[in-house]
Motif scaffolding. Structure first.
Motif, short mmCIF file in Angstrom:
data_model
loop_
_atom_site.label_atom_id
_atom_site.label_comp_id
_atom_site.label_asym_id
_atom_site.label_seq_id
_atom_site.Cartn_x
_atom_site.Cartn_y
_atom_site.Cartn_z
N HIS A 1 6.33 -28.57 10.47
CA HIS A 1 6.56 -27.65 11.57
C HIS A 1 5.55 -27.86 12.71
CE1 HIS A 1 8.07 -24.14 13.50
NE2 HIS A 1 6.92 -23.49 13.43
N TYR A 2 4.28 -28.01 12.35
CA TYR A 2 3.26 -28.25 13.36
C TYR A 2 3.55 -29.52 14.14
CZ TYR A 2 -1.18 -29.19 15.66
OH TYR A 2 -2.14 -29.45 16.61
N TRP A 3 3.88 -30.60 13.40
CA TRP A 3 4.06 -31.90 14.06
C TRP A 3 5.33 -31.92 14.91
CZ3 TRP A 3 -0.22 -34.06 14.74
CH2 TRP A 3 -1.23 -33.96 13.79
N GLU A 4 6.33 -31.12 14.50
CA GLU A 4 7.52 -30.98 15.36
C GLU A 4 7.12 -30.32 16.67
OE1 GLU A 4 10.78 -30.53 11.83
OE2 GLU A 4 10.46 -28.81 13.15
N ASN A 5 6.29 -29.28 16.57
CA ASN A 5 5.86 -28.58 17.78
C ASN A 5 4.99 -29.46 18.69
OD1 ASN A 5 7.18 -26.18 17.40
ND2 ASN A 5 5.51 -25.25 16.23
N MET A 6 4.31 -30.44 18.10
CA MET A 6 3.47 -31.33 18.90
C MET A 6 4.29 -32.40 19.62
SD MET A 6 0.35 -30.37 18.96
CE MET A 6 -0.89 -31.66 19.13
N GLY A 7 5.60 -32.41 19.35
CA GLY A 7 6.49 -33.31 20.09
C GLY A 7 6.12 -34.77 19.92
N GLU A 8 6.07 -35.48 21.04
CA GLU A 8 5.92 -36.95 20.99
C GLU A 8 4.47 -37.39 20.93
OE1 GLU A 8 8.47 -38.94 20.65
OE2 GLU A 8 9.97 -37.36 20.87
N ARG A 9 3.53 -36.46 20.82
CA ARG A 9 2.12 -36.86 20.92
C ARG A 9 1.69 -37.87 19.85
NH1 ARG A 9 1.44 -31.59 22.18
NH2 ARG A 9 0.88 -31.19 24.35
N GLU B 1 -1.83 -26.02 20.16
CA GLU B 1 -2.65 -25.30 19.20
C GLU B 1 -3.44 -26.30 18.37
OE1 GLU B 1 -2.01 -21.50 16.28
OE2 GLU B 1 -0.47 -23.03 16.30
N SER B 2 -4.69 -25.97 18.12
CA SER B 2 -5.52 -26.82 17.26
C SER B 2 -4.85 -26.93 15.90
CB SER B 2 -6.90 -26.19 17.11
OG SER B 2 -7.43 -26.47 15.84
N PHE B 3 -4.86 -28.15 15.36
CA PHE B 3 -4.23 -28.37 14.06
C PHE B 3 -4.82 -27.46 13.00
CE2 PHE B 3 -4.33 -30.49 9.92
CZ PHE B 3 -2.97 -30.55 9.66
N PHE B 4 -6.14 -27.33 13.01
CA PHE B 4 -6.77 -26.54 11.95
C PHE B 4 -6.60 -25.04 12.19
CE2 PHE B 4 -9.13 -30.63 11.67
CZ PHE B 4 -8.67 -30.98 10.41
N GLU B 5 -6.39 -24.65 13.44
CA GLU B 5 -6.10 -23.26 13.75
C GLU B 5 -4.73 -22.90 13.15
OE1 GLU B 5 -5.71 -20.44 17.76
OE2 GLU B 5 -6.34 -22.53 17.91
N PHE B 6 -3.75 -23.76 13.45
CA PHE B 6 -2.40 -23.55 12.92
C PHE B 6 -2.41 -23.50 11.39
CE2 PHE B 6 1.23 -25.50 10.86
CZ PHE B 6 2.31 -24.80 11.38
N SER B 7 -3.02 -24.52 10.79
CA SER B 7 -2.91 -24.65 9.34
C SER B 7 -3.75 -23.60 8.63
CB SER B 7 -3.26 -26.07 8.89
OG SER B 7 -4.44 -26.53 9.49
N TYR B 8 -4.88 -23.23 9.23
CA TYR B 8 -5.68 -22.14 8.65
C TYR B 8 -4.85 -20.85 8.64
CZ TYR B 8 -9.23 -18.67 7.77
OH TYR B 8 -9.93 -17.64 7.22
N ARG B 9 -4.21 -20.57 9.76
CA ARG B 9 -3.44 -19.32 9.87
C ARG B 9 -2.28 -19.28 8.88
NH1 ARG B 9 -1.94 -19.29 15.25
NH2 ARG B 9 0.17 -19.78 14.57
N LEU B 10 -1.60 -20.43 8.76
CA LEU B 10 -0.47 -20.49 7.85
C LEU B 10 -0.92 -20.29 6.39
CD1 LEU B 10 2.55 -20.88 8.05
CD2 LEU B 10 2.22 -23.34 7.83
N VAL C 1 0.39 -24.01 -8.75
CA VAL C 1 1.54 -23.82 -7.85
C VAL C 1 1.17 -24.39 -6.48
CG1 VAL C 1 3.08 -22.10 -6.81
CG2 VAL C 1 1.99 -21.61 -9.02
N SER C 2 2.03 -25.26 -5.97
CA SER C 2 1.76 -25.81 -4.63
C SER C 2 1.91 -24.73 -3.56
CB SER C 2 2.72 -26.95 -4.32
OG SER C 2 2.58 -27.32 -2.96
N MET C 3 0.94 -24.65 -2.66
CA MET C 3 1.00 -23.70 -1.54
C MET C 3 1.43 -24.43 -0.26
SD MET C 3 0.06 -20.69 -2.66
CE MET C 3 -0.60 -19.70 -1.29
N LEU C 4 1.85 -25.71 -0.39
CA LEU C 4 2.05 -26.54 0.81
C LEU C 4 3.51 -26.90 1.06
CD1 LEU C 4 -0.90 -29.09 0.38
CD2 LEU C 4 -0.92 -26.86 1.52
N ASP C 5 4.41 -26.22 0.36
CA ASP C 5 5.82 -26.58 0.53
C ASP C 5 6.39 -25.97 1.81
OD1 ASP C 5 8.69 -27.25 -0.26
OD2 ASP C 5 7.57 -27.84 -2.05
N ARG C 6 7.63 -26.35 2.10
CA ARG C 6 8.29 -25.81 3.30
C ARG C 6 8.39 -24.28 3.18
NH1 ARG C 6 11.62 -30.52 2.35
NH2 ARG C 6 10.98 -32.13 3.82
#
Lengths: 447, 447
Positions: free
Chosen positions: B98-106, B338-347, B427-432
């Motif tokens: 989801h994060y990388w989709e939001n980052m588009g073509e970067r 959004e900072s990658f670690f900001e996004f992933s920390y929040r999630l 239990v994985s916490m990293l799934d979709r």
């Protein structure tokens, strides 16, 4: 109209004009053939150019003074900074860069940030990390080239065929045996086999040397590399008894290196893009495996070793294989569309011709293996092998050919690494044009 | 103006209007914070949102009825086809798509047919197959995140950190010893360590179990995974004597999972993009190695194992790491930055809050580890770990938690694989998102 000088009759002029026309018509036909706007399957595309190639090949064997003079003239233009080290030790296939540059954007791939993130590619497949698109293109290319049966086979993808070789050893070794299984190959064998078999000091398998002199009882694994690395000969199993499993390493069983005499129909064959298309940096190989239990064990090995294989490279490999197959079957146009195997066959033929001429003029210092022609199902005619490596032999009074060549700043791999005499060296025939020509120039200067 | 009903005074209306304004102003501030057009280094960018996160985290611990009701309401909307199997056995990091989709073509990369064909990347480097651009971005990201010292380290790239783990075992095992070296790790340890150490039946090394009870004499290798897989705790060496070498597996030592208390300063640390940026399909990991001789042996292992590492994935990984570091240090704009670690920390914070609430309302059927907060150098404040896996414990009367959850079509990995009790599962916490929410919904329905 310009005045014709008196010593020319009108007849003279007519003959001259006709000759010019014939020459121009032939040139147009030849150029068309070279550029490849020919319709239909590669077989027909290749036939025309192979007529010329075959003549070149015959010239090679004859090594006529005129072609040797031509090679010498062309080498005279090569600039050789004598300080430079010419490294032909590895089989780095950079020769192919030129073809792919000419193909422009056809094999360009674009990968976006959110693509190919998961570990998994196809969970229904035994090889769950195999990209379906790569599997599809592997099957298609084998069908186009006719070098391997794919029906009833499981495809296992690996990080190069090296990983698949290790995976195959793991899969074919009995797990509960008291002794490690013997692994053998007929000398000269690929220099990495002994180390790859033994570096982990595994109790599953151990290197047992030359299969021609192998006489131990019990199960064994025989490695059959065909065409062989380092010497280019077609190989078959050597151990004349049952109880063995065979790994067929077919890295070089492609139409630029050897005639496609029949589609390989083995229990376990290994292939790699490194030597087929020249993309060594991708680290992609594949195995065609008959027994699903062996395919499962190989998959397990790769899971424990690297948890799968780069998806990026698998997708890129799929694209490259697709374009190679397309280049064989598509109709031409004004753009560069030469068949990949037409290009690479021609380049190898040219290099082998030049090397043979140089060796033939070395006053017996060097010699090369001689190959018999065989009918190639892909090219549709009798052709000679032109291997990816030259297995060069030095004259009897030179004990160590590798050291001898190192004196001329030419790096090769000495025979002892392949279980053979130090009088031999393996020389890569796949390097960039510039390096290969400097090598030829230095070799031709040795008297 | 519309007529106001008699039971409303003008005062009532004023209070209502003021309340509406305050609510709107707060909403605008919150939305701005979420969209992230904040200037300066991530530290400052993160502080704002971390205030909210921290409150969320405190709410988690308290598990207030109101937040639990909110979670319940949100789960009520989740469509759960009860036939579907929710597979949280593997740590497949698809949450990050989801994060990388939001980052588009970067992070889009384009690879042309003639690029990266050679085996070699940097022949002057010990690790001759390491792409210089990846090396550069690895160093830069560690400096931005402050999770590892890179000065005086050699970088060795691997096909995922699994291959580097095997390479490190190979490099640290004495080659001429009469006995294989013991390999230990404190239970619960990563479930693949025992099999990866022993599957080749190597005479170089053998699995020797839990380091807490290891009492054999002689040399040993200790595996220290920190934060630990499966339980998320920070780990240090357990074997209280000299003569051992340590492999630090720091796959999860990133700001979304745990506070960055200090830059790791070890002899040998392993990292991977799979768990840092979520690109498991790339199969790219790297080791930071102090001793050049160890780096050479690891490189040799990878040479014999796979003759290097996919260049395509190395280049893609370099691009992704560059964009992650950029997202931390670049100024914002109207685009999604959004900072990658900001996004992933929040999630991760949100998921852990929801899981804790669900577990706290399970009538004691389930429980989770409790973590102490620590000061995070990256985020600039005290924070609690929120691991990539939940180490879930079932109530005493449930002997086998893995089987118990399988009854609800939830696949997890049972404690016995980690050298622990079957009462635990990982239990994985990293799934979709969708999968994680179905998991929560099913878990919350178990009474």
């Amino acid at each position: 109209m310009a005045k014709i000088p008196g010593f020319f009759s009108l007849k003279h002029f007519l003959v001259l004009s006709l000759a010019l026309n014939v020459s121009l018509v032939m040139r147009v036909v030849f150029e068309n053939e070279k550029q490849g706007p020919v319709f239909g399957f590669c077989l027909s595309k290749l036939r025309g150019s192979l007529m010329a190639d075959d003549q070149a090949s015959q010239r090679t064997l004859q090594a006529t003074p005129s072609s040797w003079a031509k090679t010498q003239n062309s080498l005279a233009e090569v600039k050789d900074d004598l300080e430079r080290v010419v490294n032909l030790d590895h089989g780095d296939p950079t020769m192919y860069e030129h073809y792919w540059e000419n193909m422009g954007e056809r094999t360009t791939i674009v990968i976006r940030g959110w693509q190919s993130m998961s570990y998994f590619s196809d969970i229904k497949n035994i090889c769950w990390f195999l990209e379906p698109e790569l599997a599809k293109q592997v099957v298609r290319l084998h069908k186009v080239v006719r070098n391997a049966e794919t029906e009833g086979r499981h495809i296992v993808v690996g990080t190069g065929s090296s990983q698949l070789f290790l995976a195959a050893l793991f899969a074919l070794s009995p797990k509960e045996a008291t002794e490690p299984i013997s692994v053998v190959s007929a000398a000269p064998y690929y220099s990495s086999y002994p180390t790859m078999t033994d570096y982990q000091k595994s109790a599953l398998h151990k290197w047992a040397g030359d299969s021609r002199i192998f006489n131990q009882m019990g199960p064994y694994i025989e490695l059959v590399t065909s065409p062989n690395n380092p010497d280019g000969f077609i190989r078959h199993s050597c151990v004349n008894r049952s109880g063995g499993a065979i790994i067929h390493d077919l890295a070089y069983y492609w139409p630029q290196y050897t005639p496609m005499t029949f589609p390989a129909d083995n229990d376990l064959s290994l292939f790699t893009v490194s030597k087929s298309t020249g993309h060594a940096g991708m680290r992609i190989g594949w195995a065609l495996v008959k027994d699903p239990e062996v395919a499962k064990k190989m998959t397990k090995f790769i899971e424990l070793n690297t948890i799968g294989v780069s998806k990026d490279s698998q997708l890129r490999a799929a694209k490259v294989l697709e374009v190679v197959a397309d280049s064989c079957v598509q109709s031409g146009g004004s753009e560069f569309r030469e068949s990949f195997f037409e290009f690479s066959y021609r380049l190898m033929a040219e290099r082998w011709q030049q090397l043979r001429e140089t060796v033939n003029n070395s006053n017996g210092i060097f010699s090369l293996p001689e190959f018999s022609p065989a009918f190639c199902q892909f090219h549709g005619r009798d052709l000679e092998p032109q291997p990816a490596f030259a297995w060069l032999r030095c004259r009897d009074d030179i004990e160590d050919c590798e050291s001898y060549l190192r004196g001329f700043k030419i790096l090769t791999r000495g025979g002892k690494h392949f279980g053979a005499s130090t009088k031999y060296v393996r020389v890569s025939m796949l390097d960039r044009d510039e390096n290969f020509r400097v090598f030829l120039k230095r070799l031709s200067a040795i008297r």
